[in-house]
Scaffold this motif. Structure first.
Motif, mmCIF file in Angstrom:
data_model
loop_
_atom_site.group_PDB
_atom_site.id
_atom_site.type_symbol
_atom_site.label_atom_id
_atom_site.label_comp_id
_atom_site.label_asym_id
_atom_site.label_seq_id
_atom_site.Cartn_x
_atom_site.Cartn_y
_atom_site.Cartn_z
ATOM 1 N N VAL A 252 5.627 -6.612 -10.424
ATOM 2 C CA VAL A 252 4.441 -6.605 -9.576
ATOM 3 C C VAL A 252 4.015 -5.159 -9.329
ATOM 4 O O VAL A 252 4.838 -4.301 -8.985
ATOM 5 C CB VAL A 252 4.729 -7.301 -8.232
ATOM 6 C CG1 VAL A 252 3.532 -7.186 -7.304
ATOM 7 C CG2 VAL A 252 5.100 -8.755 -8.459
ATOM 8 N N VAL A 253 2.762 -4.847 -9.522
ATOM 9 C CA VAL A 253 2.226 -3.516 -9.237
ATOM 10 C C VAL A 253 1.514 -3.583 -7.887
ATOM 11 O O VAL A 253 0.479 -4.241 -7.759
ATOM 12 C CB VAL A 253 1.250 -3.063 -10.337
ATOM 13 C CG1 VAL A 253 0.680 -1.695 -9.995
ATOM 14 C CG2 VAL A 253 1.961 -3.023 -11.685
ATOM 15 N N PRO A 254 2.054 -2.922 -6.856
ATOM 16 C CA PRO A 254 1.432 -2.997 -5.529
ATOM 17 C C PRO A 254 0.049 -2.338 -5.518
ATOM 18 O O PRO A 254 -0.228 -1.416 -6.283
ATOM 19 C CB PRO A 254 2.408 -2.224 -4.642
ATOM 20 C CG PRO A 254 3.682 -2.156 -5.418
ATOM 21 C CD PRO A 254 3.284 -2.118 -6.849
ATOM 22 N N THR A 255 -0.802 -2.829 -4.640
ATOM 23 C CA THR A 255 -2.108 -2.208 -4.425
ATOM 24 C C THR A 255 -2.186 -1.729 -2.977
ATOM 25 O O THR A 255 -1.475 -2.235 -2.094
ATOM 26 C CB THR A 255 -3.249 -3.197 -4.699
ATOM 27 O OG1 THR A 255 -3.222 -4.228 -3.706
ATOM 28 C CG2 THR A 255 -3.130 -3.807 -6.085
ATOM 29 N N ILE A 260 0.056 -1.813 0.721
ATOM 30 C CA ILE A 260 0.374 -0.557 1.406
ATOM 31 C C ILE A 260 -0.322 -0.453 2.764
ATOM 32 O O ILE A 260 0.298 -0.079 3.773
ATOM 33 C CB ILE A 260 0.000 0.644 0.513
ATOM 34 C CG1 ILE A 260 0.696 0.507 -0.854
ATOM 35 C CG2 ILE A 260 0.395 1.952 1.199
ATOM 36 C CD1 ILE A 260 2.193 0.324 -0.796
ATOM 37 N N ALA A 261 -1.615 -0.804 2.804
ATOM 38 C CA ALA A 261 -2.355 -0.679 4.063
ATOM 39 C C ALA A 261 -1.699 -1.452 5.203
ATOM 40 O O ALA A 261 -1.601 -0.927 6.332
ATOM 41 C CB ALA A 261 -3.802 -1.130 3.861
ATOM 42 N N PRO A 262 -1.215 -2.704 4.974
ATOM 43 C CA PRO A 262 -0.563 -3.404 6.092
ATOM 44 C C PRO A 262 0.662 -2.665 6.633
ATOM 45 O O PRO A 262 0.939 -2.705 7.842
ATOM 46 C CB PRO A 262 -0.176 -4.748 5.473
ATOM 47 C CG PRO A 262 -1.159 -4.956 4.373
ATOM 48 C CD PRO A 262 -1.379 -3.590 3.798
ATOM 49 N N ILE A 263 1.405 -1.982 5.750
ATOM 50 C CA ILE A 263 2.583 -1.234 6.215
ATOM 51 C C ILE A 263 2.142 -0.047 7.076
ATOM 52 O O ILE A 263 2.659 0.180 8.183
ATOM 53 C CB ILE A 263 3.417 -0.736 5.018
ATOM 54 C CG1 ILE A 263 3.950 -1.931 4.209
ATOM 55 C CG2 ILE A 263 4.575 0.145 5.495
ATOM 56 C CD1 ILE A 263 4.627 -1.534 2.909
ATOM 57 N N THR A 285 -5.739 6.803 7.914
ATOM 58 C CA THR A 285 -6.611 5.645 8.155
ATOM 59 C C THR A 285 -7.325 5.149 6.902
ATOM 60 O O THR A 285 -7.905 4.063 6.923
ATOM 61 C CB THR A 285 -7.665 6.001 9.212
ATOM 62 O OG1 THR A 285 -8.430 7.122 8.749
ATOM 63 C CG2 THR A 285 -7.008 6.326 10.549
ATOM 64 N N THR A 286 -7.289 5.921 5.803
ATOM 65 C CA THR A 286 -8.014 5.500 4.592
ATOM 66 C C THR A 286 -7.092 5.544 3.379
ATOM 67 O O THR A 286 -5.998 6.139 3.414
ATOM 68 C CB THR A 286 -9.225 6.414 4.314
ATOM 69 O OG1 THR A 286 -8.746 7.717 3.954
ATOM 70 C CG2 THR A 286 -10.133 6.504 5.535
#
Length: 333
Positions: A252-255, A260-263, A285-286
């Motif tokens: 799986v290649v994370p996006t 990542i944003a939820p972490i 934040t971005t």
């Protein structure tokens, strides 16, 4: 007069179909002589020469060329005189067991018709009977169709299927088609696949000039290459019966958006706002903020040594690995 004679003519005139008999009596002044004679005769029907046929037509089933099939018809003498059949003719493609016959009253003659097609086409015509009948059926129609020899053949729409790379624990589908190129039904009794692949169907009945589409599903569960042969078992005598199939299971290649944003939002934004608070050195934040922090600000080292999040719950090993995999996968947004 003495020594003379008298000739009497007797006429027989029957009016019914029966036997007639009796005595002719002679009355005279003769004193001693023969004076009677017996007479007999039988009344019969007028002479009739008629026949009937058991059928007015013969229709043969479709027949493979260069083979034969037979059907019978019967000529029955329905008159009271002997029927002399002097000739029977048949059209091309058909032959007869007899072309002449003598048929007594109330008797029959059976004729066998043989259909022997030599070409793929329709055959038809008239069987004509020539005889001494004066009033009767004297012909019957005959039809049949020559067809090609039985063939059990198939073709495949492809000789191979290549799924390419696919993330493990997901699925992808591709189709192939089995086409019946013969003139007889194809019975597919089994289709087998290698590990990692499954099929929408493993049996099928395919009519001539028809097709069956099979969907192949690739479902990798490990990071590795998958390959093998899909094998088709059927009553086809000459055909393609297999195709190769390949695919590769990848990690799986994370996006950023999904993984990542939820972490970051859950662990870091209490300080790394825009602008940062609580002495946080940068905003997270971005997408660009987080990517730069990984590339130039040592974000992974900070979460690994526990300095981030400050005064918060540390990231789990799985969360840290996701950030590493995201970096290794090229920072997909």
């Amino acid at each position: 007069s003495p020594a003379s004679s008298e000739t009497i003519t007797v006429t027989f005139s029957p009016t019914e179909v029966k036997s007639y008999s009796g005595t002719i009596s002679i009355t005279s002044n003769a004193t001693s002589s023969a004076n009677s004679l017996s007479v007999t005769g039988t009344g019969i029907d007028s002479a009739t020469f008629t026949t009937s046929l058991s059928s007015t037509s013969l229709s043969f089933s479709d027949l493979t060329i260069n083979t034969t099939s037979t059907m019978d018809f019967t000529i029955t003498n329905t008159g009271n005189q002997t029927i002399e059949v002097t000739n029977i003719t048949a059209p091309a493609g058909f032959s007869l067991s007899a072309t002449a016959a003598t048929i007594s009253p109330a008797s029959s003659e059976t004729i066998t018709v043989t259909f022997s097609p030599t070409e793929v086409k329709s055959y038809s015509g008239t069987i004509t009977i020539t005889s001494n009948t004066t009033s009767s059926a004297n012909s019957l129609s005959v039809t049949g169709t020559g067809i090609a020899s039985d063939t059990f053949t198939t073709s495949l729409s492809s000789t191979s299927l290549s799924f390419g790379n696919l993330t493990i624990n997901t699925t992808s589908t591709m189709d192939f088609t089995i086409t019946n190129t013969g003139n007889q039904p194809i019975e597919v009794t089994n289709i087998t696949t290698p590990a990692g692949f499954s099929l929408s169907a493993t049996t099928a009945t395919i009519s001539p000039a028809s097709s069956e589409t099979i969907t192949v599903t690739f479902s990798p569960t490990e990071v590795k290459s998958y390959s093998g042969t899909i094998t088709i078992t059927s009553n086809a005598t000459s055909s393609a019966n297999s195709l190769s199939v390949t695919g590769t299971g990848i990690a799986v290649v994370p996006t950023y958006t999904i993984n990542i944003a939820p972490i970051i939002n859950g662990k870091c934004l209490s300080c790394h706002q825009n602008p940062p608070i609580n002495s946080a050195p940068m905003s997270l934040t971005t997408y660009t903020d987080v990517k730069n922090a990984v590339q130039t600000r040592g974000l992974i080292g900070r979460v690994e040594n526990g300095s981030m999040p400050k005064n918060g719950t540390p990231l789990t090993a799985e969360q840290i690995q996701l950030i590493k995999d995201w970096m290794a996968g090229g920072f997909i947004e």
